[in-house]
Design a protein around this motif. Structure first.
Motif, PDB file in Angstrom:
ATOM      1  N   HIS A  74      -6.663   3.284  -8.781  1.00 57.05           N
ATOM      2  CA  HIS A  74      -8.034   2.844  -8.520  1.00 57.05           C
ATOM      3  C   HIS A  74      -8.003   1.779  -7.442  1.00 57.05           C
ATOM      4  O   HIS A  74      -7.372   0.734  -7.603  1.00 57.05           O
ATOM      5  N   GLU A  75      -8.657   2.070  -6.326  1.00 55.30           N
ATOM      6  CA  GLU A  75      -8.757   1.131  -5.206  1.00 55.30           C
ATOM      7  C   GLU A  75      -7.381   0.631  -4.777  1.00 55.30           C
ATOM      8  O   GLU A  75      -7.161  -0.562  -4.553  1.00 55.30           O
ATOM      9  N   GLY A  76      -6.429   1.549  -4.714  1.00 58.85           N
ATOM     10  CA  GLY A  76      -5.101   1.222  -4.232  1.00 58.85           C
ATOM     11  C   GLY A  76      -4.166   0.627  -5.258  1.00 58.85           C
ATOM     12  O   GLY A  76      -3.020   0.303  -4.932  1.00 58.85           O
ATOM     13  N   ALA A  77      -4.625   0.478  -6.490  1.00 56.32           N
ATOM     14  CA  ALA A  77      -3.784  -0.094  -7.545  1.00 56.32           C
ATOM     15  C   ALA A  77      -3.499   0.964  -8.607  1.00 56.32           C
ATOM     16  O   ALA A  77      -4.311   1.860  -8.843  1.00 56.32           O
ATOM     17  N   VAL A  78      -2.340   0.858  -9.233  1.00 56.75           N
ATOM     18  CA  VAL A  78      -1.982   1.732 -10.351  1.00 56.75           C
ATOM     19  C   VAL A  78      -2.388   1.034 -11.641  1.00 56.75           C
ATOM     20  O   VAL A  78      -1.997  -0.110 -11.888  1.00 56.75           O
ATOM     21  N   LEU A  79      -3.184   1.717 -12.450  1.00 56.13           N
ATOM     22  CA  LEU A  79      -3.683   1.135 -13.688  1.00 56.13           C
ATOM     23  C   LEU A  79      -3.125   1.891 -14.888  1.00 56.13           C
ATOM     24  O   LEU A  79      -3.014   3.118 -14.870  1.00 56.13           O
ATOM     25  N   LEU A  80      -2.794   1.140 -15.929  1.00 52.71           N
ATOM     26  CA  LEU A  80      -2.403   1.716 -17.213  1.00 52.71           C
ATOM     27  C   LEU A  80      -3.477   1.372 -18.231  1.00 52.71           C
ATOM     28  O   LEU A  80      -3.952   0.236 -18.286  1.00 52.71           O
TER      29      LEU A  80
END
Length: 208
Positions: A152-158
């Motif tokens: 999301h928006e260049g970030a990896v989310l868990l």
């Protein structure tokens, strides 16, 4: 000191001189109070008696295979077989840490993954006691809670898989939410350096 993962039952356990977790009657009774083991109104007398004796009086008493076989409901028999096998395993070990290690090394064939995850949680809770970094505590959830990964928006989310599943079910129940929403992960509050207290305030919700 910040508390977290109260649902692990760590406050119901004793510790030995080395800080390892020791099983108590209160901890066992918390397991016997779980919804999966709560007899329905239509339960047979044998199931009602077994549950009452273990929950209210003697959570450590031996349970013979014949007692479980006498239960009329096959689902109840299966649940009790798993529960008693798990109880006997943790009681036979010198600590919960030792019980988990034995299971992790290959003796977990008769133990449901749910019990393994719960054991991992309480062992981790003890190991992390006094930890003030919310990111460290949140990262430890990966050892016992399945995760969903997205970008999301260049970030990896868990995000917690069970929490995401609940959000997606709510979307199915509401076509408008399903039409307007993006990824369910993006609906959750994202843990960062600005909101650690938010995590500790609701760590048992697994929704960050």
């Amino acid at each position: 000191m910040k508390d977290f993962w109260v649902s692990s039952g760590h406050h119901l356990l004793d510790r030995d001189e080395a800080g390892r977790l020791l099983v108590t009657d209160s901890f066992l009774k918390a397991y016997f109070a779980r919804p999966e083991l709560l007899p329905p109104a239509t339960a047979c007398p044998a199931e009602l008696r077994l549950h009452h004796e273990l929950l209210m009086h003697h959570p450590r008493r031996p349970v013979a295979k014949q007692e479980i076989a006498a239960l009329e409901d096959p689902d109840a028999r299966e649940n009790w077989e798993f529960m008693i096998a798990f109880r006997d395993h943790v009681l036979a070990a010198p600590s919960l840490e030792a019980a988990y290690l034995a299971l992790a090394r290959g003796s977990a064939e008769n133990i449901p993954p749910l019990f393994m995850n719960q054991l991992a949680q309480v062992v981790l809770r003890n190991a992390l006691d006094g930890q003030h970094d919310a990111c460290v505590v949140r990262a430890a959830e990966l050892f016992y809670r399945p995760q969903r990964v997205t970008s999301h928006e260049g970030a990896v989310l868990l995000a917690d898989a069970e929490t995401i599943e609940r959000h997606e079910q709510n979307r199915h129940a509401s076509p408008l939410l399903g039409m307007l929403g993006g990824s369910a992960v993006t609906e959750l509050e994202i843990l960062d350096e600005n909101n650690p207290e938010s995590y500790f305030a609701r760590s048992d919700a697994f929704d960050m």
